[in-house]
Design a protein around this motif. Structure first.
Motif, PDB file in Angstrom:
ATOM      1  N   LYS A  61     -18.939 -18.415 -18.369  1.00 32.07           N
ATOM      2  CA  LYS A  61     -18.107 -18.187 -19.128  1.00 32.07           C
ATOM      3  C   LYS A  61     -19.339 -19.311 -20.498  1.00 32.07           C
ATOM      4  O   LYS A  61     -20.182 -18.745 -21.311  1.00 32.07           O
ATOM      5  CB  LYS A  61     -17.407 -18.339 -19.547  1.00 32.07           C
ATOM      6  CG  LYS A  61     -16.837 -16.978 -20.502  1.00 32.07           C
ATOM      7  CD  LYS A  61     -15.400 -16.945 -21.012  1.00 32.07           C
ATOM      8  CE  LYS A  61     -15.068 -17.228 -22.052  1.00 32.07           C
ATOM      9  NZ  LYS A  61     -13.740 -17.602 -22.372  1.00 32.07           N
ATOM     10  N   ALA A  67     -19.685 -29.799 -28.303  1.00 33.05           N
ATOM     11  CA  ALA A  67     -18.138 -31.904 -28.486  1.00 33.05           C
ATOM     12  C   ALA A  67     -17.029 -31.487 -28.043  1.00 33.05           C
ATOM     13  O   ALA A  67     -16.839 -30.420 -28.929  1.00 33.05           O
ATOM     14  CB  ALA A  67     -18.559 -32.498 -30.041  1.00 33.05           C
ATOM     15  N   ILE A  69     -13.454 -30.818 -28.898  1.00 37.52           N
ATOM     16  CA  ILE A  69     -13.139 -31.435 -30.733  1.00 37.52           C
ATOM     17  C   ILE A  69     -11.462 -31.659 -30.070  1.00 37.52           C
ATOM     18  O   ILE A  69     -10.711 -32.620 -31.424  1.00 37.52           O
ATOM     19  CB  ILE A  69     -12.745 -29.714 -31.227  1.00 37.52           C
ATOM     20  CG1 ILE A  69     -14.036 -28.517 -31.341  1.00 37.52           C
ATOM     21  CG2 ILE A  69     -11.767 -29.345 -31.944  1.00 37.52           C
ATOM     22  CD1 ILE A  69     -14.158 -27.160 -31.439  1.00 37.52           C
ATOM     23  N   GLY A 112     -22.615 -29.441 -30.413  1.00 38.34           N
ATOM     24  CA  GLY A 112     -23.202 -29.731 -29.324  1.00 38.34           C
ATOM     25  C   GLY A 112     -23.778 -29.492 -27.267  1.00 38.34           C
ATOM     26  O   GLY A 112     -24.665 -30.401 -27.625  1.00 38.34           O
ATOM     27  N   GLU A 115     -27.714 -27.954 -29.028  1.00 44.38           N
ATOM     28  CA  GLU A 115     -27.775 -29.043 -29.248  1.00 44.38           C
ATOM     29  C   GLU A 115     -28.395 -30.017 -27.504  1.00 44.38           C
ATOM     30  O   GLU A 115     -29.512 -30.514 -27.391  1.00 44.38           O
ATOM     31  CB  GLU A 115     -27.496 -30.780 -30.165  1.00 44.38           C
ATOM     32  CG  GLU A 115     -26.873 -30.230 -31.366  1.00 44.38           C
ATOM     33  CD  GLU A 115     -25.860 -30.954 -31.796  1.00 44.38           C
ATOM     34  OE1 GLU A 115     -24.677 -30.841 -31.563  1.00 44.38           O
ATOM     35  OE2 GLU A 115     -26.578 -31.501 -32.768  1.00 44.38           O
ATOM     36  N   GLU A 135     -20.457 -25.457 -36.572  1.00 44.39           N
ATOM     37  CA  GLU A 135     -19.789 -27.063 -36.928  1.00 44.39           C
ATOM     38  C   GLU A 135     -19.029 -26.508 -37.909  1.00 44.39           C
ATOM     39  O   GLU A 135     -18.133 -27.380 -38.870  1.00 44.39           O
ATOM     40  CB  GLU A 135     -20.888 -27.669 -36.919  1.00 44.39           C
ATOM     41  CG  GLU A 135     -20.811 -29.200 -35.745  1.00 44.39           C
ATOM     42  CD  GLU A 135     -22.095 -28.274 -34.719  1.00 44.39           C
ATOM     43  OE1 GLU A 135     -22.889 -27.126 -35.121  1.00 44.39           O
ATOM     44  OE2 GLU A 135     -22.414 -28.718 -34.052  1.00 44.39           O
ATOM     45  N   LYS A 252      -5.353 -23.225 -33.024  1.00 44.87           N
ATOM     46  CA  LYS A 252      -5.514 -21.531 -32.687  1.00 44.87           C
ATOM     47  C   LYS A 252      -5.049 -20.333 -34.311  1.00 44.87           C
ATOM     48  O   LYS A 252      -4.644 -19.130 -34.133  1.00 44.87           O
ATOM     49  CB  LYS A 252      -4.979 -21.237 -31.798  1.00 44.87           C
ATOM     50  CG  LYS A 252      -5.308 -21.752 -30.637  1.00 44.87           C
ATOM     51  CD  LYS A 252      -5.314 -20.853 -28.835  1.00 44.87           C
ATOM     52  CE  LYS A 252      -4.785 -22.094 -28.003  1.00 44.87           C
ATOM     53  NZ  LYS A 252      -6.603 -22.202 -27.187  1.00 44.87           N
TER      54      LYS A 252
HETATM   55  N1  CAA Z   1     -13.876 -28.218 -27.916  1.00 39.78           N
HETATM   56  C1  CAA Z   1     -12.387 -28.353 -26.552  1.00 39.78           C
HETATM   57  N2  CAA Z   1     -12.001 -27.635 -25.817  1.00 39.78           N
HETATM   58  C2  CAA Z   1     -13.098 -25.867 -25.909  1.00 39.78           C
HETATM   59  C3  CAA Z   1     -14.198 -26.640 -27.258  1.00 39.78           C
HETATM   60  C4  CAA Z   1     -14.528 -27.565 -28.241  1.00 39.78           C
HETATM   61  N3  CAA Z   1     -15.312 -27.744 -28.742  1.00 39.78           N
HETATM   62  N4  CAA Z   1     -13.953 -24.898 -26.902  1.00 39.78           N
HETATM   63  C5  CAA Z   1     -13.751 -24.337 -26.005  1.00 39.78           C
HETATM   64  N5  CAA Z   1     -12.547 -25.176 -25.761  1.00 39.78           N
HETATM   65  C6  CAA Z   1     -11.482 -25.239 -25.006  1.00 39.78           C
HETATM   66  C7  CAA Z   1     -10.228 -23.822 -25.921  1.00 39.78           C
HETATM   67  O1  CAA Z   1      -9.432 -24.652 -27.057  1.00 39.78           O
HETATM   68  C8  CAA Z   1      -9.691 -23.429 -24.726  1.00 39.78           C
HETATM   69  O2  CAA Z   1      -9.043 -24.371 -23.907  1.00 39.78           O
HETATM   70  P1  CAA Z   1      -7.343 -23.656 -24.411  1.00 39.78           P
HETATM   71  O3  CAA Z   1      -6.978 -23.104 -21.997  1.00 39.78           O
HETATM   72  O4  CAA Z   1      -6.811 -25.500 -23.226  1.00 39.78           O
HETATM   73  O5  CAA Z   1      -6.396 -23.235 -25.089  1.00 39.78           O
HETATM   74  C9  CAA Z   1     -10.881 -23.280 -23.542  1.00 39.78           C
HETATM   75  O6  CAA Z   1     -11.813 -23.906 -23.873  1.00 39.78           O
HETATM   76  C10 CAA Z   1     -11.178 -21.621 -23.727  1.00 39.78           C
HETATM   77  O7  CAA Z   1     -11.990 -21.367 -25.152  1.00 39.78           O
HETATM   78  P2  CAA Z   1     -11.270 -20.181 -26.133  1.00 39.78           P
HETATM   79  O8  CAA Z   1     -10.416 -19.327 -25.736  1.00 39.78           O
HETATM   80  O9  CAA Z   1     -11.394 -20.450 -27.172  1.00 39.78           O
HETATM   81  O10 CAA Z   1     -12.750 -19.147 -25.450  1.00 39.78           O
HETATM   82  P3  CAA Z   1     -13.075 -17.821 -25.987  1.00 39.78           P
HETATM   83  O11 CAA Z   1     -13.457 -16.572 -24.478  1.00 39.78           O
HETATM   84  O12 CAA Z   1     -11.577 -17.212 -27.058  1.00 39.78           O
HETATM   85  O13 CAA Z   1     -13.723 -18.399 -27.315  1.00 39.78           O
HETATM   86  C11 CAA Z   1     -15.739 -19.934 -27.968  1.00 39.78           C
HETATM   87  C12 CAA Z   1     -15.312 -18.423 -26.818  1.00 39.78           C
HETATM   88  C13 CAA Z   1     -15.915 -18.873 -29.192  1.00 39.78           C
HETATM   89  C14 CAA Z   1     -16.934 -21.243 -27.081  1.00 39.78           C
HETATM   90  C15 CAA Z   1     -14.873 -20.890 -28.827  1.00 39.78           C
HETATM   91  O14 CAA Z   1     -13.486 -21.641 -27.712  1.00 39.78           O
HETATM   92  C16 CAA Z   1     -15.080 -21.542 -29.474  1.00 39.78           C
HETATM   93  O15 CAA Z   1     -15.693 -21.034 -30.776  1.00 39.78           O
HETATM   94  N6  CAA Z   1     -14.986 -23.243 -29.169  1.00 39.78           N
HETATM   95  C17 CAA Z   1     -15.801 -24.167 -29.852  1.00 39.78           C
HETATM   96  C18 CAA Z   1     -17.139 -24.347 -30.117  1.00 39.78           C
HETATM   97  C19 CAA Z   1     -17.089 -25.320 -31.320  1.00 39.78           C
HETATM   98  O16 CAA Z   1     -17.158 -25.129 -32.584  1.00 39.78           O
HETATM   99  N7  CAA Z   1     -18.134 -25.525 -30.821  1.00 39.78           N
HETATM  100  C20 CAA Z   1     -18.904 -27.475 -32.314  1.00 39.78           C
HETATM  101  C21 CAA Z   1     -18.225 -28.304 -31.732  1.00 39.78           C
HETATM  102  S1  CAA Z   1     -18.222 -29.709 -32.805  1.00 39.78           S
HETATM  103  C22 CAA Z   1     -19.985 -30.537 -32.484  1.00 39.78           C
HETATM  104  O17 CAA Z   1     -20.422 -30.036 -31.042  1.00 39.78           O
HETATM  105  C23 CAA Z   1     -20.246 -31.472 -33.288  1.00 39.78           C
HETATM  106  C24 CAA Z   1     -21.503 -32.197 -32.704  1.00 39.78           C
HETATM  107  O18 CAA Z   1     -22.825 -31.726 -32.876  1.00 39.78           O
HETATM  108  C25 CAA Z   1     -21.547 -33.361 -31.870  1.00 39.78           C
END
Ligand code: CAA
Length: 260
Positions: A61, A67, A69, A112, A115, A135, A252
């Protein structure tokens, strides 16, 4: 080579590195970043017979969903500066790695993760790949070079739209916009990356390294933007909206931003 969150396979001069946290969609926690630093700044540099590296994500997937979160809780402005600087250093080590590094992206490459893919020299992506810098949904900006490298690949107007809307870029659009080098059927991205590395492996190694260094030099004259990103990232970490955005993701629910 021994890592907590990376799997490695070295065959025919090609090192395939798999980020292995599929339950968290391969999110980059501190340990994974430490592992990547160890690999790109030491182990791979010392690996005899290495011709190139493929970076990919475990599971069906996700390449990397950003990063981690769950490690954002309690992050303050100084923590934000340290976090962004650490990511910048590691991603520059990848970008400056003297042998070709290909990102094989078979799903989400967000935050990330986008990136990280952009710091690699080439991106081979499956038809299910999705890139994005979401972000702003968390009250943040990218902190691992995204504001700078996204402009390099897709241009200023598109970069600003992606950074401000958090819209995702699908594989075909990534190809059209220059973010992806190749789109292949889902599951074939590592195979295609290997073909490219085998082709490069037949060329003069010093010339290949010099090509990487020369192309990087064009962009490194613009380094100030990277420094600015670290400062701006740390300032977003210091807002109420960031605390709300990160909590809302972990709980969530939809974030309610107040603009402070
Ligand atoms: N950090 C930690 N955990 C994460 C994660 C992340 N970035 N992305 C997904 N996960 C975890 C979810 O919390 C979930 O964990 P649980 O099963 O324990 O609940 C698991 O992975 C599966 O994720 P979803 O149930 O959310 O899966 P989905 O298919 O419904 O959605 C997704 C997928 C759209 C990628 C969604 O998970 C999402 O939006 N993730 C966050 C993406 C995000 O915001 N990334 C940017 C982070 S900030 C950053 O990166 C800053 C930087 O530049 C340094």
């Amino acid at each position: 080579m021994n890592y907590k969150n990376l799997l490695t396979n070295f065959e025919d001069g090609i090192l395939t590195v798999t980020i292995n946290r599929p339950k968290a969609l391969n999110a980059l926690n501190r340990q994974t970043l430490d592992d990547l630093r160890q690999l790109f700044e030491k182990d791979a540099l010392e690996l005899e017979g290495l011709s190139g590296i493929i970076l990919t994500g475990a599971g069906d997937k996700s390449f990397v969903a950003g990063a981690d979160i769950s490690e954002f809780t309690g992050l303050d402005a100084q923590g934000g500066l340290d976090m962004a600087q650490n990511g910048h250093d590691i991603f520059f080590s990848i970008e400056r790695f003297p042998k070709p590094v290909i990102a094989a992206v078979g799903g989400y490459a967000l935050g990330g993760g986008c990136e990280l893919a952009m710091s690699c020299h080439i991106r081979v992506v499956s038809n299910k790949a999705l890139f994005g810098q979401p972000e702003v949904n968390l009250g943040l900006i990218p902190g691992y070079g995204g504001t700078q490298r996204l402009i390099q690949y897709i241009g200023k107007g598109r970069a600003l739209e992606i950074l401000m809307t958090a819209d995702m870029i699908d594989a075909q659009k990534a190809l059209n916009w220059g973010l992806a080098n190749h789109v292949v059927p889902h599951g074939e991205e590592v195979k295609k990356a290997k073909e490219i590395l085998k082709k490069i492996g037949k060329k003069a190694p010093v010339a290949v390294s010099k090509a990487i260094a020369a192309v990087n030099a064009f962009f490194e004259s613009q380094k100030d933007g990277f420094e600015q990103e670290v400062i701006e990232f740390a300032q977003t970490v210091n807002t109420e909206d960031f605390k709300e955005g990160a909590s809302a993701f972990l709980e969530k629910r939809k974030a309610v931003f107040v603009g402070k």
